[in-house]
Write a protein that holds these residues in place. Structure first.
Motif, mmCIF file in Angstrom:
data_model
loop_
_atom_site.group_PDB
_atom_site.id
_atom_site.type_symbol
_atom_site.label_atom_id
_atom_site.label_comp_id
_atom_site.label_asym_id
_atom_site.label_seq_id
_atom_site.Cartn_x
_atom_site.Cartn_y
_atom_site.Cartn_z
ATOM 1 N N GLN A 64 0.824 -1.688 0.171
ATOM 2 C CA GLN A 64 -0.250 -0.119 -0.100
ATOM 3 C C GLN A 64 0.747 1.345 0.434
ATOM 4 O OE1 GLN A 64 -2.554 -2.835 0.134
ATOM 5 N NE2 GLN A 64 -2.661 -0.885 -0.745
ATOM 6 N N SER A 65 2.203 1.178 -0.711
ATOM 7 C CA SER A 65 2.517 2.394 -0.625
ATOM 8 C C SER A 65 4.165 2.236 -2.021
ATOM 9 C CB SER A 65 4.366 2.783 0.781
ATOM 10 O OG SER A 65 4.946 1.718 0.633
ATOM 11 N N LEU A 66 2.884 2.031 -2.804
ATOM 12 C CA LEU A 66 4.046 2.095 -4.011
ATOM 13 C C LEU A 66 3.918 2.992 -4.900
ATOM 14 C CD1 LEU A 66 3.627 -2.218 -4.212
ATOM 15 C CD2 LEU A 66 5.824 -0.591 -3.712
ATOM 16 N N ASP A 67 4.468 3.983 -5.512
ATOM 17 C CA ASP A 67 4.570 4.518 -6.631
ATOM 18 C C ASP A 67 3.869 4.556 -7.794
ATOM 19 O OD1 ASP A 67 4.739 6.990 -4.708
ATOM 20 O OD2 ASP A 67 6.678 7.311 -4.635
ATOM 21 N N MET A 68 2.843 4.979 -8.464
ATOM 22 C CA MET A 68 2.892 4.441 -10.011
ATOM 23 C C MET A 68 2.536 4.972 -10.995
ATOM 24 S SD MET A 68 -1.170 1.799 -8.883
ATOM 25 C CE MET A 68 -2.040 3.186 -8.518
ATOM 26 N N TRP A 69 2.137 4.654 -12.348
ATOM 27 C CA TRP A 69 1.765 5.949 -13.603
ATOM 28 C C TRP A 69 2.132 4.895 -14.814
ATOM 29 C CZ3 TRP A 69 5.884 5.141 -17.055
ATOM 30 C CH2 TRP A 69 6.550 4.360 -17.130
ATOM 31 N N LEU A 70 1.238 5.934 -15.498
ATOM 32 C CA LEU A 70 1.428 5.596 -16.704
ATOM 33 C C LEU A 70 1.587 6.466 -18.201
ATOM 34 C CD1 LEU A 70 -1.431 3.300 -18.122
ATOM 35 C CD2 LEU A 70 -0.949 5.634 -19.320
ATOM 36 N N ASP A 71 2.199 6.632 -18.646
ATOM 37 C CA ASP A 71 2.908 7.312 -19.697
ATOM 38 C C ASP A 71 1.520 7.194 -21.549
ATOM 39 O OD1 ASP A 71 4.111 9.075 -18.600
ATOM 40 O OD2 ASP A 71 5.387 8.980 -19.158
ATOM 41 N N VAL A 72 0.836 7.803 -22.204
ATOM 42 C CA VAL A 72 0.977 7.767 -23.741
ATOM 43 C C VAL A 72 2.000 8.954 -24.671
ATOM 44 C CG1 VAL A 72 -1.197 7.599 -25.261
ATOM 45 C CG2 VAL A 72 -1.641 6.735 -22.833
ATOM 46 N N ASN A 73 2.252 7.884 -25.530
ATOM 47 C CA ASN A 73 2.772 8.693 -26.375
ATOM 48 C C ASN A 73 3.925 9.454 -25.479
ATOM 49 O OD1 ASN A 73 1.385 7.110 -28.339
ATOM 50 N ND2 ASN A 73 0.077 9.398 -28.437
ATOM 51 N N GLY A 74 4.443 9.135 -24.476
ATOM 52 C CA GLY A 74 5.873 10.078 -23.954
ATOM 53 C C GLY A 74 4.465 11.420 -22.958
ATOM 54 N N ARG A 128 -5.692 5.167 -29.368
ATOM 55 C CA ARG A 128 -5.776 4.597 -31.170
ATOM 56 C C ARG A 128 -4.525 4.365 -31.310
ATOM 57 N NH1 ARG A 128 -7.159 10.705 -30.982
ATOM 58 N NH2 ARG A 128 -8.957 10.658 -31.195
ATOM 59 N N ALA A 129 -4.809 3.258 -32.882
ATOM 60 C CA ALA A 129 -3.869 2.743 -33.360
ATOM 61 C C ALA A 129 -2.494 3.052 -33.557
ATOM 62 C CB ALA A 129 -4.780 1.903 -34.683
ATOM 63 N N GLY A 130 -1.082 2.308 -32.850
ATOM 64 C CA GLY A 130 -0.410 4.020 -33.110
ATOM 65 C C GLY A 130 0.480 4.005 -32.144
ATOM 66 N N ASP A 131 -0.792 4.352 -30.878
ATOM 67 C CA ASP A 131 -0.055 4.740 -29.369
ATOM 68 C C ASP A 131 1.163 3.761 -28.688
ATOM 69 O OD1 ASP A 131 -2.042 7.092 -29.899
ATOM 70 O OD2 ASP A 131 -3.452 6.363 -29.043
ATOM 71 N N GLU A 134 3.287 2.966 -21.578
ATOM 72 C CA GLU A 134 4.580 2.566 -20.675
ATOM 73 C C GLU A 134 4.056 2.970 -19.725
ATOM 74 O OE1 GLU A 134 9.495 3.189 -19.671
ATOM 75 O OE2 GLU A 134 8.324 4.701 -21.757
ATOM 76 N N LEU A 135 4.297 2.217 -18.425
ATOM 77 C CA LEU A 135 3.809 1.749 -17.361
ATOM 78 C C LEU A 135 4.503 1.423 -16.316
ATOM 79 C CD1 LEU A 135 1.219 -0.795 -16.728
ATOM 80 C CD2 LEU A 135 2.439 -0.243 -19.799
ATOM 81 N N GLY A 136 4.648 1.857 -14.960
ATOM 82 C CA GLY A 136 5.619 1.272 -14.040
ATOM 83 C C GLY A 136 4.404 1.283 -12.678
ATOM 84 N N ILE A 137 4.828 0.226 -11.859
ATOM 85 C CA ILE A 137 4.783 0.638 -10.229
ATOM 86 C C ILE A 137 6.426 0.325 -9.586
ATOM 87 C CG2 ILE A 137 3.710 -0.997 -8.568
ATOM 88 C CD1 ILE A 137 1.356 -1.365 -10.534
ATOM 89 N N ALA A 138 6.508 1.265 -9.353
ATOM 90 C CA ALA A 138 7.717 1.336 -7.808
ATOM 91 C C ALA A 138 7.826 -0.436 -6.839
ATOM 92 C CB ALA A 138 7.504 2.106 -6.869
ATOM 93 N N THR A 142 8.757 -2.231 -15.671
ATOM 94 C CA THR A 142 7.954 -1.152 -16.201
ATOM 95 C C THR A 142 6.860 -1.846 -17.364
ATOM 96 O OG1 THR A 142 9.902 -0.789 -17.343
ATOM 97 C CG2 THR A 142 9.100 1.137 -15.491
ATOM 98 N N GLN A 143 6.072 -1.532 -17.941
ATOM 99 C CA GLN A 143 5.992 -2.031 -19.449
ATOM 100 C C GLN A 143 5.590 -1.359 -20.648
ATOM 101 O OE1 GLN A 143 2.408 -3.929 -19.294
ATOM 102 N NE2 GLN A 143 2.530 -5.504 -17.781
ATOM 103 N N LYS A 144 5.651 -1.592 -21.500
ATOM 104 C CA LYS A 144 5.326 -0.545 -22.111
ATOM 105 C C LYS A 144 4.893 -2.064 -23.821
ATOM 106 C CE LYS A 144 10.551 1.631 -22.713
ATOM 107 N NZ LYS A 144 11.707 1.284 -22.946
ATOM 108 N N GLN A 145 4.108 -0.856 -24.268
ATOM 109 C CA GLN A 145 2.142 -2.275 -25.497
ATOM 110 C C GLN A 145 2.639 -0.650 -26.288
ATOM 111 O OE1 GLN A 145 0.986 -2.268 -22.439
ATOM 112 N NE2 GLN A 145 1.915 -4.050 -21.716
ATOM 113 N N LYS A 146 2.262 -1.572 -27.733
ATOM 114 C CA LYS A 146 2.189 -0.595 -28.508
ATOM 115 C C LYS A 146 0.653 -0.345 -29.093
ATOM 116 C CE LYS A 146 4.098 2.216 -32.430
ATOM 117 N NZ LYS A 146 4.972 2.928 -32.369
ATOM 118 N N VAL A 147 -0.175 0.545 -29.508
ATOM 119 C CA VAL A 147 -1.489 -0.599 -29.404
ATOM 120 C C VAL A 147 -1.664 -0.636 -31.503
ATOM 121 C CG1 VAL A 147 -4.683 0.757 -29.711
ATOM 122 C CG2 VAL A 147 -3.178 1.513 -27.863
#
Length: 154
Positions: A64-74, A128-131, A134-138, A142-147
């Motif tokens: 219950q104390s982990l930072d998390m984030w998600l970016d779309v196209n940077g 959208r297709a092409g997006d 990138e996401l991560g949790i401390a 991290t993960q990276k995917q392309k739509v």
């Protein structure tokens, strides 16, 4: 060993570890004929990628104390922490054990941080297709995917 009716105070003893999952949703399909049908919009092939690894409970002392984030196209779309979860891991394990037998290998997903595209104002923003995502949790990597666009099967 199966877990039946786990008490919240004992729930974390039934957790093998923690991992990152991208909680992908296909909102148009989800909302067709049933605005409350979550599995339809989240259960498609390739949705919900797990990993890159499983961090054991000795590596993650406090889930219950982990930072998390998600970016779309940077661009940062979501920032949060597991500390703001409506229901903590122990509460979720205890609750799920009330209506399903928990077995080794079961995965319970916990939700997503603020910033979901469907809730963006003044207008929702969907993937959208092409997006690139990138996401991560401390502590969980991290993960990276392309739509990619859906291609119907024959």
């Amino acid at each position: 060993k199966t877990a039946r009716y786990v008490e919240k105070k004992d729930a974390l003893k039934h957790v093998a570890g923690y991992c990152l999952i991208n909680d992908v949703s296909e909102r148009e399909y989800q909302m067709q004929r049933s605005a409350s049908q979550w599995s339809k919009g989240k259960g498609c092939d390739t949705f919900g990628p797990l990993g890159p690894w499983l961090a054991t409970t000795d590596e993650i002392r406090d889930p219950q104390s982990l930072d998390m984030w998600l970016d779309v196209n940077g661009v940062r779309r979501q920032t949060g922490s597991t500390s703001t979860m409506i229901f903590g891991v122990a509460a979720l394990v205890a609750d799920v054990s009330r209506y399903m037998t928990l077995l080794p290998g079961d995965v319970i997903t916990t939700g997503t941080p603020p910033g979901v595209g469907m809730g963006m104002k003044p207008e929702p923003q969907y993937l959208r297709a092409g997006d690139s995502i990138e996401l991560g949790i401390a502590g969980l990597g991290t993960q990276k995917q392309k739509v990619v666009a859906y291609k119907a099967r024959r």
